[in-house]
Design a protein around this motif. Sequence first.
Motif, PDB file in Angstrom:
ATOM      1  N   SER A 135       0.806  -1.229   0.000  1.00 60.16           N
ATOM      2  CA  SER A 135       0.000   0.000   0.000  1.00 60.16           C
ATOM      3  C   SER A 135       0.833   1.270   0.000  1.00 60.16           C
ATOM      4  O   SER A 135       0.300   2.365  -0.158  1.00 60.16           O
ATOM      5  N   THR A 136       2.134   1.159   0.191  1.00 57.51           N
ATOM      6  CA  THR A 136       2.997   2.337   0.059  1.00 57.51           C
ATOM      7  C   THR A 136       3.353   2.593  -1.405  1.00 57.51           C
ATOM      8  O   THR A 136       3.860   3.652  -1.751  1.00 57.51           O
ATOM      9  N   CYS A 191      -4.466   0.790  -4.823  1.00 57.47           N
ATOM     10  CA  CYS A 191      -5.584  -0.151  -4.800  1.00 57.47           C
ATOM     11  C   CYS A 191      -5.088  -1.555  -5.104  1.00 57.47           C
ATOM     12  O   CYS A 191      -3.983  -1.740  -5.618  1.00 57.47           O
ATOM     13  N   VAL A 192      -5.921  -2.528  -4.777  1.00 60.74           N
ATOM     14  CA  VAL A 192      -5.580  -3.922  -5.045  1.00 60.74           C
ATOM     15  C   VAL A 192      -6.861  -4.671  -5.363  1.00 60.74           C
ATOM     16  O   VAL A 192      -7.940  -4.312  -4.877  1.00 60.74           O
ATOM     17  N   GLU A 193      -6.739  -5.696  -6.182  1.00 59.47           N
ATOM     18  CA  GLU A 193      -7.875  -6.572  -6.460  1.00 59.47           C
ATOM     19  C   GLU A 193      -7.694  -7.850  -5.663  1.00 59.47           C
ATOM     20  O   GLU A 193      -6.674  -8.538  -5.809  1.00 59.47           O
ATOM     21  N   VAL A 245      -3.678  -0.603   5.784  1.00 54.53           N
ATOM     22  CA  VAL A 245      -3.459   0.321   4.666  1.00 54.53           C
ATOM     23  C   VAL A 245      -3.897   1.722   5.056  1.00 54.53           C
ATOM     24  O   VAL A 245      -4.706   1.899   5.972  1.00 54.53           O
ATOM     25  N   PRO A 246      -3.374   2.747   4.392  1.00 50.83           N
ATOM     26  CA  PRO A 246      -3.731   4.131   4.725  1.00 50.83           C
ATOM     27  C   PRO A 246      -5.128   4.507   4.251  1.00 50.83           C
ATOM     28  O   PRO A 246      -5.759   3.770   3.478  1.00 50.83           O
ATOM     29  N   ALA A 255      -1.304  10.577   4.305  1.00 46.36           N
ATOM     30  CA  ALA A 255      -2.185   9.712   5.090  1.00 46.36           C
ATOM     31  C   ALA A 255      -1.415   8.842   6.070  1.00 46.36           C
ATOM     32  O   ALA A 255      -1.981   8.019   6.769  1.00 46.36           O
ATOM     33  N   GLY A 256      -0.098   9.004   6.084  1.00 44.27           N
ATOM     34  CA  GLY A 256       0.709   8.248   7.037  1.00 44.27           C
ATOM     35  C   GLY A 256       1.039   6.852   6.582  1.00 44.27           C
ATOM     36  O   GLY A 256       1.306   5.976   7.402  1.00 44.27           O
ATOM     37  N   ALA A 257       1.037   6.632   5.260  1.00 45.43           N
ATOM     38  CA  ALA A 257       1.310   5.283   4.770  1.00 45.43           C
ATOM     39  C   ALA A 257       2.789   4.971   4.692  1.00 45.43           C
ATOM     40  O   ALA A 257       3.200   3.827   4.843  1.00 45.43           O
TER      41      ALA A 257
END
Length: 397
Positions: A49-50, A54-56, A77-78, A325-327
């Motif tokens: 997520s960094t 997005c992910v499927e 995740v963020p 967002a702090g990711a």
Amino acid sequence: MDGAYTSWRDLKGKVLQGTCGWTDPSILQCGKFYPPWVKTSEDRLAHYSTVFPCVECDTSSWAIPSPVKVKNWTKKVPNKFIFHFKAYTFFTWKFAATNTIPRVIRAELSEQLLKKENISWDDLPPASLQKLWEIYNACVRPAYDAGKLGVIIFQFHLHFNPTEENRRHVLVCRRFLDSKYRMAVEFRCRKWLGEGELERTVSWLRHNDIGLVCVDELEHELFSLPTPEKASNVSVMPIVHALGSTKFCYVRVHRRAGKQRLLTSENIISWADRLTSEQFQSCVEGPVFFMWGTAHEDQPVINSKNLATQLGSYSYDWKRIASKAGAIMKFCVSQATTESKDTKEIEILSGPTVHSKQTPPKVPKLEARSDVCQKTSGKTPPKSKKKTLHDFFSKSS
């Protein structure tokens, strides 16, 4: 239904790239993406997520994940990260392996039914069918509640022809799926998109606010034909870039031949031209989700970087957003970290605003690997020799 998706309007025409899963064995083993100290599926998701917005989740097509598992994912995740989910195979094939049917549903079935290898749609009493859909809707609810739910993808098989019965089934799926969730369909059967059918299909989907997945895939893989011996004989199926629902666009690039799954520079530029065209940008009302299924080592990452370069300002600047967002965090994962009981399910990376017309930008130089994470051996890794896009892709032709 628009409430949770209001922010998507702010992403109009922006391209958000991701991959079809995050734990493909080859990307775990190659050492080019995940740091060696990231051991669990959830911690890999945090690292993923960094890099991607997005992910499927492909595994939800094989077995319905628990709401607890999905909630744990959302915590890794963020904010503004998006999860897309494949619909459970039972809903698209009208049957599924008996052992993948949730226990609470199996408990309601006769002993005779439970002896079958597969349970079909017609096998389930109406009450059990309703409950099965409620279980699926509940499994993705944590992602919706967290503001991180994307699209539910219904991938219909090669023999799912454009008949009235099948159209009715698609609408049944839309009615059973929670009305708050976005839905898109992928028709592996190309007759839905053929001459005389495409206009009807698009109009029908748009009327029902269902997205149409745009697919980039190889002919021999679609029809399960022998892999051509020469790469020059590999044929890409015609790409139908059309929108059902105009609230978003969803693109899936299926895997490529063998271990060479990098798109050519021509393919990359062609996709960038499609996505940034005036016609397309004036039609789409929300984000463009571009999902890579070219799983082999870090090749989806390289494909993503190459497309982002060609897209320019149309590419979503996730690293800037994620940082806010702090990711972007330090990964201090203990070697003793173990998978929770809830994360034992199999996870595997599967598988038309105005834009001025201008000459495509010069092809940039790039690394021959993603370089998101270098293998470490106690020494500073040597700098990779830079190659032009043409030189790099010529290896896979």
